[in-house]
Design a protein around this motif. Structure first.
Motif, PDB file in Angstrom:
ATOM      1  N   TRP A 120       0.817  -1.224   0.000  1.00 25.89           N
ATOM      2  CA  TRP A 120       0.000   0.000   0.000  1.00 25.89           C
ATOM      3  C   TRP A 120       0.854   1.279   0.000  1.00 25.89           C
ATOM      4  O   TRP A 120       0.335   2.357   0.216  1.00 25.89           O
ATOM      5  CB  TRP A 120      -0.979   0.002   1.176  1.00 25.89           C
ATOM      6  CG  TRP A 120      -0.359  -0.170   2.533  1.00 25.89           C
ATOM      7  CD1 TRP A 120       0.041   0.821   3.389  1.00 25.89           C
ATOM      8  CD2 TRP A 120      -0.073  -1.400   3.206  1.00 25.89           C
ATOM      9  NE1 TRP A 120       0.557   0.289   4.536  1.00 25.89           N
ATOM     10  CE2 TRP A 120       0.489  -1.074   4.452  1.00 25.89           C
ATOM     11  CE3 TRP A 120      -0.246  -2.748   2.871  1.00 25.89           C
ATOM     12  CZ2 TRP A 120       0.894  -2.050   5.371  1.00 25.89           C
ATOM     13  CZ3 TRP A 120       0.157  -3.705   3.791  1.00 25.89           C
ATOM     14  CH2 TRP A 120       0.708  -3.357   5.012  1.00 25.89           C
ATOM     15  N   ASN A 180      -5.907   4.812  -4.748  1.00 26.64           N
ATOM     16  CA  ASN A 180      -6.680   4.644  -3.515  1.00 26.64           C
ATOM     17  C   ASN A 180      -6.644   5.836  -2.565  1.00 26.64           C
ATOM     18  O   ASN A 180      -7.261   5.768  -1.496  1.00 26.64           O
ATOM     19  CB  ASN A 180      -6.178   3.405  -2.763  1.00 26.64           C
ATOM     20  CG  ASN A 180      -6.441   2.122  -3.514  1.00 26.64           C
ATOM     21  OD1 ASN A 180      -7.526   1.576  -3.459  1.00 26.64           O
ATOM     22  ND2 ASN A 180      -5.425   1.635  -4.222  1.00 26.64           N
ATOM     23  N   THR A 181      -5.941   6.893  -2.907  1.00 26.46           N
ATOM     24  CA  THR A 181      -5.872   8.038  -1.996  1.00 26.46           C
ATOM     25  C   THR A 181      -6.416   9.291  -2.662  1.00 26.46           C
ATOM     26  O   THR A 181      -6.520   9.373  -3.889  1.00 26.46           O
ATOM     27  CB  THR A 181      -4.427   8.288  -1.531  1.00 26.46           C
ATOM     28  OG1 THR A 181      -3.610   8.640  -2.657  1.00 26.46           O
ATOM     29  CG2 THR A 181      -3.843   7.056  -0.852  1.00 26.46           C
ATOM     30  N   ARG A 206      -5.486  11.242   2.220  1.00 32.17           N
ATOM     31  CA  ARG A 206      -6.629  10.567   2.826  1.00 32.17           C
ATOM     32  C   ARG A 206      -7.056   9.385   1.971  1.00 32.17           C
ATOM     33  O   ARG A 206      -6.818   9.352   0.760  1.00 32.17           O
ATOM     34  CB  ARG A 206      -7.800  11.535   3.019  1.00 32.17           C
ATOM     35  CG  ARG A 206      -7.451  12.764   3.863  1.00 32.17           C
ATOM     36  CD  ARG A 206      -8.661  13.544   4.297  1.00 32.17           C
ATOM     37  NE  ARG A 206      -9.358  12.930   5.412  1.00 32.17           N
ATOM     38  CZ  ARG A 206      -8.980  13.045   6.692  1.00 32.17           C
ATOM     39  NH1 ARG A 206      -7.889  13.726   7.007  1.00 32.17           N
ATOM     40  NH2 ARG A 206      -9.678  12.459   7.643  1.00 32.17           N
ATOM     41  N   THR A 207      -7.695   8.403   2.633  1.00 34.59           N
ATOM     42  CA  THR A 207      -8.255   7.244   1.941  1.00 34.59           C
ATOM     43  C   THR A 207      -9.737   7.129   2.286  1.00 34.59           C
ATOM     44  O   THR A 207     -10.276   7.940   3.039  1.00 34.59           O
ATOM     45  CB  THR A 207      -7.530   5.957   2.351  1.00 34.59           C
ATOM     46  OG1 THR A 207      -7.647   5.794   3.776  1.00 34.59           O
ATOM     47  CG2 THR A 207      -6.066   5.986   1.951  1.00 34.59           C
ATOM     48  N   GLU A 208     -10.350   6.075   1.743  1.00 38.20           N
ATOM     49  CA  GLU A 208     -11.759   5.773   2.026  1.00 38.20           C
ATOM     50  C   GLU A 208     -12.654   6.999   1.794  1.00 38.20           C
ATOM     51  O   GLU A 208     -13.330   7.495   2.696  1.00 38.20           O
ATOM     52  CB  GLU A 208     -11.913   5.223   3.448  1.00 38.20           C
ATOM     53  CG  GLU A 208     -11.142   3.930   3.670  1.00 38.20           C
ATOM     54  CD  GLU A 208     -11.344   3.345   5.052  1.00 38.20           C
ATOM     55  OE1 GLU A 208     -12.250   3.800   5.781  1.00 38.20           O
ATOM     56  OE2 GLU A 208     -10.577   2.425   5.403  1.00 38.20           O
ATOM     57  N   ASN A 209     -12.579   7.476   0.542  1.00 35.55           N
ATOM     58  CA  ASN A 209     -13.395   8.634   0.125  1.00 35.55           C
ATOM     59  C   ASN A 209     -13.137   9.869   0.977  1.00 35.55           C
ATOM     60  O   ASN A 209     -14.048  10.644   1.286  1.00 35.55           O
ATOM     61  CB  ASN A 209     -14.881   8.276   0.157  1.00 35.55           C
ATOM     62  CG  ASN A 209     -15.228   7.195  -0.850  1.00 35.55           C
ATOM     63  OD1 ASN A 209     -14.730   7.205  -1.970  1.00 35.55           O
ATOM     64  ND2 ASN A 209     -16.058   6.244  -0.438  1.00 35.55           N
ATOM     65  N   THR A 213     -12.240  10.077   4.116  1.00 34.69           N
ATOM     66  CA  THR A 213     -12.669  10.031   5.519  1.00 34.69           C
ATOM     67  C   THR A 213     -11.579   9.603   6.477  1.00 34.69           C
ATOM     68  O   THR A 213     -11.724   9.772   7.690  1.00 34.69           O
ATOM     69  CB  THR A 213     -13.851   9.060   5.679  1.00 34.69           C
ATOM     70  OG1 THR A 213     -13.426   7.728   5.321  1.00 34.69           O
ATOM     71  CG2 THR A 213     -15.021   9.484   4.802  1.00 34.69           C
ATOM     72  N   LYS A 214     -10.482   9.064   5.971  1.00 36.43           N
ATOM     73  CA  LYS A 214      -9.465   8.495   6.860  1.00 36.43           C
ATOM     74  C   LYS A 214      -8.085   9.017   6.487  1.00 36.43           C
ATOM     75  O   LYS A 214      -7.684   8.966   5.320  1.00 36.43           O
ATOM     76  CB  LYS A 214      -9.490   6.961   6.753  1.00 36.43           C
ATOM     77  CG  LYS A 214      -8.633   6.244   7.770  1.00 36.43           C
ATOM     78  CD  LYS A 214      -8.849   4.742   7.662  1.00 36.43           C
ATOM     79  CE  LYS A 214      -8.036   3.998   8.705  1.00 36.43           C
ATOM     80  NZ  LYS A 214      -8.250   2.528   8.608  1.00 36.43           N
TER      81      LYS A 214
END
Length: 590
Positions: free
Chosen positions: A108, A117-118, A281-284, A286-287
């Motif tokens: 990753w 993914n980011t 950030r990842t996960e749309n 949020t993280k």
């Protein structure tokens, strides 16, 4: 901006506090799991000025690379309190970042994964080359806690306090004001301490650049919540700390191109740097997600010289990636003999001066500048070292890899000598390097003594040899399940083994259980395992085909010039050949 009047983070919710209680219980369970002298998680309680006990937690580094991570939190550098009154809730006093990795160090942090993914913005902060310092307000914000990454009341944290006072004094602030600010915001300040007078690292910090670089501010919560660099800079300005320079990009591609340009130039604003820490950030969105870019030129090569110097001074085997390191060693040894006083405090002083002397010498010898000599190639020799217990499948896998890639293969089970068997095994392994670039040292290597003996032997003879561990990890798998699965394999193979068969050893389960309980986890930060460069983690409960495919894919990814991806049919044929293998009683290394 008057940050004291603003709230950077919300207070912890009741649910978050319950999560912290659960986290501490799980960490305690991990710390109770000991394999001989190694603990998966270590805890230590420190006394803070006689007012409060502070507990630090440290996990084995490789656990953070596992997917999913078995730890209840990926925070690396975390300090907690457990109030004496049972009615009170435990708290996180100080929290570092989640463990983050270098480009290509894990799947990753490959650029392809990052780009897919980011999300931006991508904040690229200079990775200042110092030691990590954490600061937080405790005792209701009355006191300032200053720690290193995993400890307090040590020279690094004490030097951190000294620099705190210097910076705060210049800004007209006090420890109490900073403590109150951090406590109000349930926050930890994350610094790099760069002070060559206290401790030299790799990159040089003249007096005008020394001090505490404020790199981040984290919420004292289980999940990582870290402020954007723009807010961190405002706090640095108010309290008088050094800013960490930041470059902003909307896309990962733009950040990648910028990083490559600095790599090519080997300079940023007139100075060499270690690299960058990147926030995104990842996960749309949020993280938060962090990774680092560490430059091999010049940082990692200079870092290699430092490590090689320390090991030579300690009369220990050393390794190298860059061929120029051989030139450095040839120059270094006479320096140690002629001027031993220059190396008395080499662990913390003289690192930079010694490197400058060598580069000046080398440039005079062949006329090349440092920038022209940083592209040397590495050795092609590789030692593959299984780390396992009986019945995990190490010989099956070793035989299959040998058939697929033509590796040299030495088996400890073929060595019948009881006296000096480890020495005979090491000699047989070294002999195979005369005819093979890749050698598999087929032995359990489940203890630190066996691993250290093997890695030291190959590095003393071939300093450039890469060492890869095939690691059948026993963490997070019950010893009972491992024993049951591996014992069934020993029974099913019957007499296809030199010694460990139910017929020859009726108490084979007892022997296997002893190996399982004496298995010491790999710890690349330890003195015993520090010469291992790469780890391929395998599953002791998985079938041989799964583990073989895992090993093949990893080797082909790590060393594409030496290992070419075989066809599925070739993998299965190699595995069947390994299953068909039956050692003969006279197949013995003398």
């Amino acid at each position: 901006m008057q940050t004291n009047s603003n709230t950077l983070f919300d207070p912890l919710t009741g649910e978050e506090k319950q999560a912290i209680s659960k986290f501490l219980g799980e960490m305690q369970s991990f710390s109770d799991i000991a394999t001989t002298s190694k603990r998966i998680v270590r805890q230590k309680t420190h006394d803070f000025q006689g007012k409060q006990n502070v507990t630090s937690w440290k996990a084995l580094d490789y656990l953070y690379k596992k997917v999913p991570c078995p730890l209840p939190s990926q925070a690396r550098g975390i300090f907690t309190s457990l109030p004496e009154e049972s009615s009170e809730e435990p708290t996180i006093l100080a929290r570092g970042y989640n463990k983050f990795f270098n480009i290509n160090e894990v799947p990753w942090t490959r650029w392809e994964w990052i780009e897919e993914n980011t999300q931006g913005p991508y904040e690229m902060t200079i990775k200042e080359d110092g030691c990590l310092i954490l600061a937080a307000g405790i005792n209701d914000g009355k006191d300032l806690l200053v720690t290193s990454k995993h400890a307090m009341n040590v020279p690094h944290s004490q030097t951190g306090y000294i620099w705190m006072d210097k910076h705060l004094g210049k800004a007209g602030k006090t420890r109490e004001e900073l403590a109150a600010f951090l406590h109000k915001n349930t926050a930890t300040a994350v610094f790099e301490l760069c002070d060559d007078e206290f401790e030299e690292h790799i990159m040089e910090y003249p007096e005008r650049m020394r001090g505490l670089y404020l790199h981040g501010i984290n919420r004292n919560s289980l999940e990582l919540n870290t402020l954007p660099s723009s807010e961190v800079t405002k706090v640095a300005d108010e309290f008088g700390f050094r800013r960490t320079e930041c470059f902003m990009f909307d896309s990962a591609t733009d950040g990648h191109e910028f990083a490559d340009k600095i790599h090519k130039d080997q300079m940023l604003d007139g100075r060499a740097i270690e690299g960058f820490v990147v926030r995104c950030r990842t996960e749309n969105g949020t993280k938060p997600f962090m990774f680092k870019i560490k430059y091999d030129q010049p940082y990692l090569m200079f870092f290699e010289w430092h490590n090689v110097s320390k090991r030579i001074l300690a009369n220990k085997p050393w390794t190298f990636k860059y061929n120029l390191t051989l030139n450095y060693v040839a120059w270094l040894r006479p320096q140690i003999r002629k001027n031993p006083a220059d190396f008395v405090n080499y662990e913390t002083k003289g690192v930079i001066g010694m490197r400058k002397k060598f580069l000046e010498y080398h440039q005079c010898m062949d006329g090349r500048s440092p920038a022209e000599i940083l592209d040397e190639t590495a050795s092609n020799m590789i030692l593959i070292m299984p780390v396992a217990t009986i019945g995990c499948g190490k010989t099956t896998l070793s035989l299959a890899l040998s058939k697929l890639f033509g590796c040299g293969h030495v088996q400890s089970d073929d060595i019948r000598r009881k006296k000096n068997s480890a020495l005979v095994f090491n000699e047989a392994m070294l002999k195979l390097f005369g005819t093979h670039d890749v050698v598999i040292a087929d032995r359990n290597n489940h203890t630190t003594m066996l691993r250290e003996s093997l890695t030291n032997a190959v590095r003393m003879e071939f300093p450039g040899c890469q060492i890869v561990a095939l690691y059948w990890s026993h963490e997070n798998v019950s010893k009972e399940d491992i024993l049951q699965t591996t014992a069934e394999r020993v029974i099913s193979r019957g007499n296809k083994h030199q010694t460990m068969t139910p017929e020859k050893m009726p108490e084979f389960r007892k022997i296997m259980n002893g190996f399982i309980h004496s298995m010491v986890p790999l710890d690349l930060d330890s003195e015993e395992d520090c010469l291992v460069q790469n780890v391929i983690e395998l599953d002791p409960l998985a079938d041989a085909l799964y583990n073989l495919k895992t090993a093949v894919d990893a080797l082909c990814s790590m060393y594409p010039n030496l290992f070419k991806q075989p066809l599925e049919s070739e993998i299965k044929d190699a595995l069947q050949s390994a299953f068909d293998y039956a050692p003969t009683p006279h197949q013995v290394v003398q």
